[in-house]
Scaffold this active site. Structure first.
Site, PDB file in Angstrom:
ATOM      1  N   GLU A   1       0.805  -1.225   0.000  1.00 48.78           N
ATOM      2  CA  GLU A   1       0.000   0.000   0.000  1.00 48.78           C
ATOM      3  C   GLU A   1       0.843   1.282   0.000  1.00 48.78           C
ATOM      4  O   GLU A   1       0.691   2.140   0.880  1.00 48.78           O
ATOM      5  CB  GLU A   1      -0.980  -0.018   1.174  1.00 48.78           C
TER       6      GLU A   1
ATOM      7  N   GLU B   1      -4.923  -8.551  -0.540  1.00 49.09           N
ATOM      8  CA  GLU B   1      -5.657  -8.363   0.715  1.00 49.09           C
ATOM      9  C   GLU B   1      -7.104  -8.049   0.377  1.00 49.09           C
ATOM     10  O   GLU B   1      -7.366  -7.215  -0.488  1.00 49.09           O
ATOM     11  CB  GLU B   1      -5.116  -7.195   1.555  1.00 49.09           C
TER      12      GLU B   1
END
Length: 497
Positions: free
Chosen positions: A158, A277
């Site tokens: 991220e 995820e």
């Protein structure tokens, strides 16, 4: 009415490809391994992905000053070996995430989480490349090249969030990706390397810019990775985050947009997209994770995620997890499929059920999916995300023999360990008896029956926020000599007076 049709539906079921974990150092804990063993026994994921490979608690990267005052590098793979051995012993392999930054190699002091993962770029990219190569070469020496090259690799986590990558610096991440990619491919070009591991914040422009960068730099990436969470703006109360779920259609459309961006590049068209995820809430303090509502909602996603994505990794398999610190109670809104105490949550069973859906898809609707089995039977999952009882009718295929029919129900009445824990008084420390009771309360209700040749349909009620697994197959009865089931049930007690 659920009516089976052949050749009409696509269902790319990759539910067991990968699952998430917390930081890798947690794999040194006994409770962690017990939860992983349960998950692997009942579901059996192929890969596991987590943070912190290079964080200081794994103790891989070290710098020291020699007698001449020169800075030298040494590597320590003691903990890495323990973690990898533990994974392979449980028949799961790493989906390697390169991160976070060893403090000795970092360019800054920014960290994230309770365990302080460093999220700054390397102070020396050449040393970063050497770290990657030294780690991969060690793994190859220990487990063999043909094994290790099957382990997918993702660069960072991220980077479009400033907390995970200093200033969310796009150009700096692109540099990190390029240097990492080249270092890996120098060892063996067969390694599958991907990124940018972004979440849904400015994801469109990030993905577009990332692929343009790879195109410009002639980086022949192997996969594209991103994340998916399905809530916005949680309400915080004490240690907990209370959430509202987004419309699943909106979430699936987000993935379709990513797929369209990838396919707009000739170089990257049709590359596999991995969701490394996904979950409902992105916070490990969200009670939604422990509920039947979560199980039903996730079922609806699992039926659709394969339409755009090569895999979708649930975050996470268990609740041994410490981003916000050590949990106070067994049910605390953690990400896991399994609560501490080795108690399966309702969503655990959603994955167990979908793992069984192998075969040609013969029905796919907004609240059910079915596949045909090789013996002429069928398996399916029905989910109910509403507040009312869902009544489904299955039209049975024509057959010339009786069928065995089984349903496994997971709902708020029969498989709800969170409710039982609440009714216990919400104990923070469970006794052995309490753990055993909660595990028993965490099992589906199983109902069976024999379907006669004449029976043409069957009715199934699914309670609010329920998930029901259905399995049906032909009966091949071979009774033992003298065994008469009907006679057994005709036994009467003679009362003498």
């Amino acid at each position: 009415m659920i009516r089976f049709e052949h050749g009409k539906y696509d269902f790319n079921n990759n539910v067991d490809f990968c699952v998430g974990t917390g930081r890798m150092g947690l794999a040194l804990q006994q409770n962690y391994l017990e939860q992983l063993a349960l998950v692997q026994k009942e579901i059996g994921f192929q890969y596991i992905r987590g943070h912190g490979l290079f964080s200081d608690d794994m103790s891989i990267y070290h710098e020291y000053e020699n007698e001449d005052g020169e800075i030298r590098i040494e590597y320590n793979f003691t903990y890495l070996d323990l973690v990898m051995d533990a994974y392979l012993q449980r028949n799961i392999r790493p989906f390697i995430e390169l991160g976070f930054m060893p403090n000795a190699l970092s360019s800054g002091e920014q960290t994230i989480f309770y365990w302080k993962g460093n999220t700054t770029p390397p102070k020396d990219y050449e040393k970063w490349q050497q770290l990657i190569q030294a780690t991969l070469r060690h793994l190859i020496d220990r487990y063999g090249l043909e094994e290790v090259i099957t382990w997918p690799i993702e660069v960072w986590n991220e980077p479009n969030l400033a907390g995970f990558w200093e200033n969310a610096d796009r150009e700096e991440y692109f540099k990190l990706f390029k240097m990492s990619f080249l270092a890996i491919k120098e060892i063996d070009r067969r390694f599958q390397v991907g990124g940018p591991a972004i979440c849904g914040v400015d994801d469109v422009s990030w993905l577009q810019d990332f692929l343009e960068f790879c195109q410009k730099e002639a980086l022949a990436i192997d996969t594209v990775t991103r994340h998916l969470y399905t809530i916005d703006n949680p309400e915080k109360q004490g240690r907990y985050s209370y959430v509202t779920l987004r419309d699943p259609v909106e979430c699936v459309d987000e993935l379709k947009t990513s797929r369209e961006i990838i396919d707009s590049f000739n170089e990257f068209k049709h590359l596999p997209m991995h969701i490394t995820e996904f979950n409902t809430s992105y916070s490990p303090d969200s009670p939604i994770h422990d509920t039947n509502q979560n199980a039903a909602y996730i079922a609806g996603l699992l039926a659709q995620l394969g339409e755009t994505s090569a895999s979708y990794s649930y975050w996470t398999f268990g609740d041994v997890f410490e981003e916000f610190g050590v949990p106070f109670t067994p049910f605390h809104g953690g990400f896991g499929l399994v609560a501490n105490g080795n108690i399966p949550k309702p969503t655990f069973w959603t994955f167990v059920f979908f793992k069984k859906l192998k075969g040609a898809c013969v029905y796919k609707g907004e609240d059910a999916i079915f596949v045909e089995t090789k013996d002429g039977g069928f398996r399916g999952v029905i989910w109910n995300t509403s507040e009312q009882v869902l009544k489904k009718s299955i039209l049975l295929p024509e057959r010339n023999q009786s069928f065995f029919f089984m349903e496994k129900r997971v709902d708020q009445e029969v498989c709800n360990p969170l409710r039982v824990w609440h009714e216990m008084g919400e104990p923070s420390s469970l006794t052995t008896d309490q753990k055993e009771l909660l595990r028993s309360a965490a099992s589906p209700l199983i109902l069976t029956k024999e379907l006669s040749i004449e029976q043409t349909s069957i009715e199934l009620p699914v309670l609010p926020h329920g998930v029901t697994y259905v399995e049906c197959y032909p009966i091949k009865r071979k009774s033992d000599r003298g065994f008469n089931y009907q006679k057994i049930n005709e036994v009467h007690i003679i009362h003498e007076r």
